[in-house]
Write an enzyme that holds these catalytic residues in place. Structure first.
Site, PDB file in Angstrom:
ATOM      1  N   GLU A 160       0.820  -1.228   0.000  1.00 18.10           N
ATOM      2  CA  GLU A 160       0.000   0.000   0.000  1.00 18.10           C
ATOM      3  C   GLU A 160       0.849   1.272   0.000  1.00 18.10           C
ATOM      4  O   GLU A 160       0.630   2.175   0.812  1.00 18.10           O
ATOM      5  CB  GLU A 160      -0.992  -0.044   1.180  1.00 18.10           C
ATOM      6  CG  GLU A 160      -1.893  -1.268   1.108  1.00 18.10           C
ATOM      7  CD  GLU A 160      -2.774  -1.490   2.326  1.00 18.10           C
ATOM      8  OE1 GLU A 160      -2.769  -0.654   3.245  1.00 18.10           O
ATOM      9  OE2 GLU A 160      -3.477  -2.530   2.363  1.00 18.10           O
ATOM     10  N   ASN A 201       2.246  -4.888  -3.329  1.00 15.77           N
ATOM     11  CA  ASN A 201       0.848  -5.270  -3.099  1.00 15.77           C
ATOM     12  C   ASN A 201       0.013  -4.026  -2.801  1.00 15.77           C
ATOM     13  O   ASN A 201       0.463  -3.136  -2.081  1.00 15.77           O
ATOM     14  CB  ASN A 201       0.844  -6.218  -1.873  1.00 15.77           C
ATOM     15  CG  ASN A 201      -0.458  -6.930  -1.647  1.00 15.77           C
ATOM     16  OD1 ASN A 201      -1.016  -7.515  -2.571  1.00 15.77           O
ATOM     17  ND2 ASN A 201      -0.953  -6.902  -0.414  1.00 15.77           N
ATOM     18  N   HIS A 237     -10.169  -6.405  -2.575  1.00 12.74           N
ATOM     19  CA  HIS A 237     -11.242  -6.185  -1.589  1.00 12.74           C
ATOM     20  C   HIS A 237     -12.411  -5.519  -2.315  1.00 12.74           C
ATOM     21  O   HIS A 237     -12.460  -4.296  -2.456  1.00 12.74           O
ATOM     22  CB  HIS A 237     -10.735  -5.327  -0.422  1.00 12.74           C
ATOM     23  CG  HIS A 237      -9.695  -6.018   0.396  1.00 12.74           C
ATOM     24  ND1 HIS A 237      -9.982  -7.154   1.130  1.00 12.74           N
ATOM     25  CD2 HIS A 237      -8.381  -5.766   0.579  1.00 12.74           C
ATOM     26  CE1 HIS A 237      -8.875  -7.559   1.745  1.00 12.74           C
ATOM     27  NE2 HIS A 237      -7.893  -6.745   1.416  1.00 12.74           N
ATOM     28  N   GLU A 266      -5.821 -10.843  -1.737  1.00 14.39           N
ATOM     29  CA  GLU A 266      -6.670 -10.665  -0.544  1.00 14.39           C
ATOM     30  C   GLU A 266      -8.139 -10.606  -0.926  1.00 14.39           C
ATOM     31  O   GLU A 266      -8.908  -9.787  -0.406  1.00 14.39           O
ATOM     32  CB  GLU A 266      -6.271  -9.374   0.200  1.00 14.39           C
ATOM     33  CG  GLU A 266      -4.810  -9.305   0.588  1.00 14.39           C
ATOM     34  CD  GLU A 266      -4.431  -8.063   1.385  1.00 14.39           C
ATOM     35  OE1 GLU A 266      -5.336  -7.374   1.907  1.00 14.39           O
ATOM     36  OE2 GLU A 266      -3.234  -7.771   1.490  1.00 14.39           O
ATOM     37  N   ASP A 268     -11.917 -10.616  -1.242  1.00 17.25           N
ATOM     38  CA  ASP A 268     -13.201 -10.811  -0.563  1.00 17.25           C
ATOM     39  C   ASP A 268     -14.217  -9.889  -1.231  1.00 17.25           C
ATOM     40  O   ASP A 268     -13.846  -8.923  -1.892  1.00 17.25           O
ATOM     41  CB  ASP A 268     -13.143 -10.651   0.963  1.00 17.25           C
ATOM     42  CG  ASP A 268     -12.501  -9.376   1.469  1.00 17.25           C
ATOM     43  OD1 ASP A 268     -12.391  -8.409   0.695  1.00 17.25           O
ATOM     44  OD2 ASP A 268     -12.117  -9.346   2.660  1.00 17.25           O
TER      45      ASP A 268
HETATM   46  O1  9MR Z   1      -7.384  -8.742   8.070  1.00 18.41           O
HETATM   47  C1  9MR Z   1      -6.486  -7.930   8.785  1.00 18.41           C
HETATM   48  C2  9MR Z   1      -7.094  -7.512  10.102  1.00 18.41           C
HETATM   49  O2  9MR Z   1      -7.248  -8.631  10.952  1.00 18.41           O
HETATM   50  C3  9MR Z   1      -6.221  -6.445  10.758  1.00 18.41           C
HETATM   51  O3  9MR Z   1      -6.865  -5.978  11.918  1.00 18.41           O
HETATM   52  C4  9MR Z   1      -5.977  -5.330   9.788  1.00 18.41           C
HETATM   53  C5  9MR Z   1      -5.111  -4.252  10.382  1.00 18.41           C
HETATM   54  O4  9MR Z   1      -4.884  -3.220   9.492  1.00 18.41           O
HETATM   55  O5  9MR Z   1      -5.331  -5.840   8.630  1.00 18.41           O
HETATM   56  C6  9MR Z   1      -6.149  -6.724   7.951  1.00 18.41           C
HETATM   57  O6  9MR Z   1      -5.532  -7.148   6.761  1.00 18.41           O
HETATM   58  C7  9MR Z   1      -5.186  -6.140   5.810  1.00 18.41           C
HETATM   59  C8  9MR Z   1      -3.954  -6.595   5.086  1.00 18.41           C
HETATM   60  O7  9MR Z   1      -2.939  -6.886   5.994  1.00 18.41           O
HETATM   61  C9  9MR Z   1      -3.496  -5.550   4.079  1.00 18.41           C
HETATM   62  N1  9MR Z   1      -4.540  -5.179   3.184  1.00 18.41           N
HETATM   63  C10 9MR Z   1      -5.817  -4.827   3.792  1.00 18.41           C
HETATM   64  C11 9MR Z   1      -6.267  -5.925   4.740  1.00 18.41           C
HETATM   65  C12 9MR Z   1      -7.637  -5.609   5.311  1.00 18.41           C
HETATM   66  O8  9MR Z   1      -7.567  -4.476   6.111  1.00 18.41           O
END
Ligand code: 9MR
Length: 375
Positions: A160, A201, A237, A266, A268
């Site tokens: 990001e 990513n 997402h 990722e 969903d």
């Molecule tokens: O799914 C993850 C969640 O459990 C955490 O609390 C969160 C913290 O920022 O991160 C989520 O995963 C993220 C991933 O690491 C990077 N891309 C976005 C995902 C969804 O927020």
């Protein structure tokens, strides 16, 4: 024929067609797992895995191991988990994920080394010299730990780095080190494990838009400078209320044409509550579309879903009034989205031809003589 015979024939037909529909209604996983079909296509199908249910729930472990051939630690490999304090490393959760994968003949995609989120305050407050040193040391230690472990095959090196408009995100990394932190991170990861595939990513880069074009330009420029970027991850997402990025295949292909591998990292597909059958159908179509796009692009290595059960998903915690984004429901029952992923993966060209032989006919002999016959 008396009419009662027709009636009984109709009954037979009805029973036969009921039997046929029972067969059709049999859960799709009865005729193969997601990973089985993905392997036939030479792709991976992955899931993000959370360490707590992995430790505590048999149903979670069973699905995680049988349906997926690649896993990503949802949180356990992030900086706050692996190095919460300077030079104090904890690999309990990361190792739990890697060991589970090894036991189940799965690969691990490492997530993530350099990110503005889930990075401890002690890193964020460093001056430029110390921050660069901390980044290089963190990458060397975390990647180095698994460099000789065949299970861990790839890493999200930076995550990001763009803001929502496609400009460089004004993170503490960028503000302290400038854009050079990106190249430095890739070089450190390559030095720590020359065999791992190294990815950049991001989210909202699935279709062709200002942000994905900024990503495209960055990857092109990094590779022109021999920075070891091997792979681009499209997080995926998605939300049914925002529409599907219909140019996803075209977007993946333009990156592939740069010589990088691409993947969905990722996936969903969330919806606004309440969940309805109609929304499930739309959601399933989105899953189909993503798998189809990856199938159609040779350089697409596979698709990872961000979890698998609605019981454990980041969505309801982040987007109030939204949820149900995954392929199993809260009780581990398959949803239409599961069948969509299954069917989109199925039908690939198997490496071995498993078509059963046709039944030979009954030959009839003619022109029989004492020395021969014609069949
Ligand atoms: O799914 C993850 C969640 O459990 C955490 O609390 C969160 C913290 O920022 O991160 C989520 O995963 C993220 C991933 O690491 C990077 N891309 C976005 C995902 C969804 O927020």
């Amino acid at each position: 024929m008396p009419s009662s015979k027709w009636r009984s024939l109709a009954v037979v037909c009805a029973v036969a067609s009921a039997a046929a529909s029972v067969l059709i209604a049999t859960p799709a996983h009865a005729d193969g797992t997601l990973r089985g079909h993905a392997v036939e296509r030479g792709k991976f199908i992955g899931a993000a895995i959370a360490t707590t249910p992995l430790a505590n729930e048999t149903a979670y472990r069973n699905i995680a191991s049988t349906e997926f051939n690649q896993i990503t630690a949802e949180n356990a490999m992030k900086w706050e988990s692996t190095e919460p304090n300077d030079n104090q490393y904890t690999f309990t959760g990361a190792d739990q994920i890697v060991n589970f994968a090894t036991q189940n003949n799965q690969q691990v995609h490492g997530h993530t080394l350099v990110w503005h989120s889930q990075t401890p305050g002690w890193v964020q407050g460093l001056n430029a010299t110390n921050m660069r040193a901390a980044m290089n040391e963190h990458i060397a230690t975390v990647v180095g730990r698994y460099a000789n472990n065949a299970t861990v095959v790839s890493w999200d090196v930076v995550n990001e780095v763009f803001d929502d408009n496609g400009n460089m995100r004004q993170s503490f990394w960028f503000n302290t080190l400038g854009q050079s932190y990106i190249a430095d991170a890739f070089r450190a990861a390559r030095a720590a494990d020359p065999n791992a595939r190294l990815c950049i990513n991001d989210y909202n880069v699935e279709g062709i838009n200002a942000k994905s074009t900024a990503m495209f330009n960055l990857v092109q420029s990094l590779r022109a400078q021999n920075v070891p970027v091997d792979c681009v991850g499209f997080q995926g997402h998605l939300a049914i209320q925002f529409g599907f990025p219909n140019d996803i295949q075209q977007n993946m292909q333009r990156f592939a044409n740069l010589g990088v591998q691409v993947r969905v990292t990722e996936l969903d597909v969330r919806m606004q509550t309440p969940r309805t059958a109609a929304k499930d159908t739309t959601q399933a179509q989105y899953y189909t579309n993503v798998i189809n796009a990856c199938n159609a692009v040779t350089a697409c290595a596979g698709v990872t879903i961000w979890g698998f059960t609605d019981k454990y998903s980041w969505v309801p915690d982040t987007f109030s009034g939204e949820g149900f984004a995954l392929i199993y429901d809260n009780n581990y029952a398959v949803k239409p989205a599961y069948t969509a992923v299954h069917n989109a993966l199925d039908g690939g060209t198997p490496t071995n031809d498993t078509t059963p032989p046709t039944t030979p006919g009954t030959p009839t002999a003619s022109a029989i003589t004492s020395t021969g016959a014609t069949l």
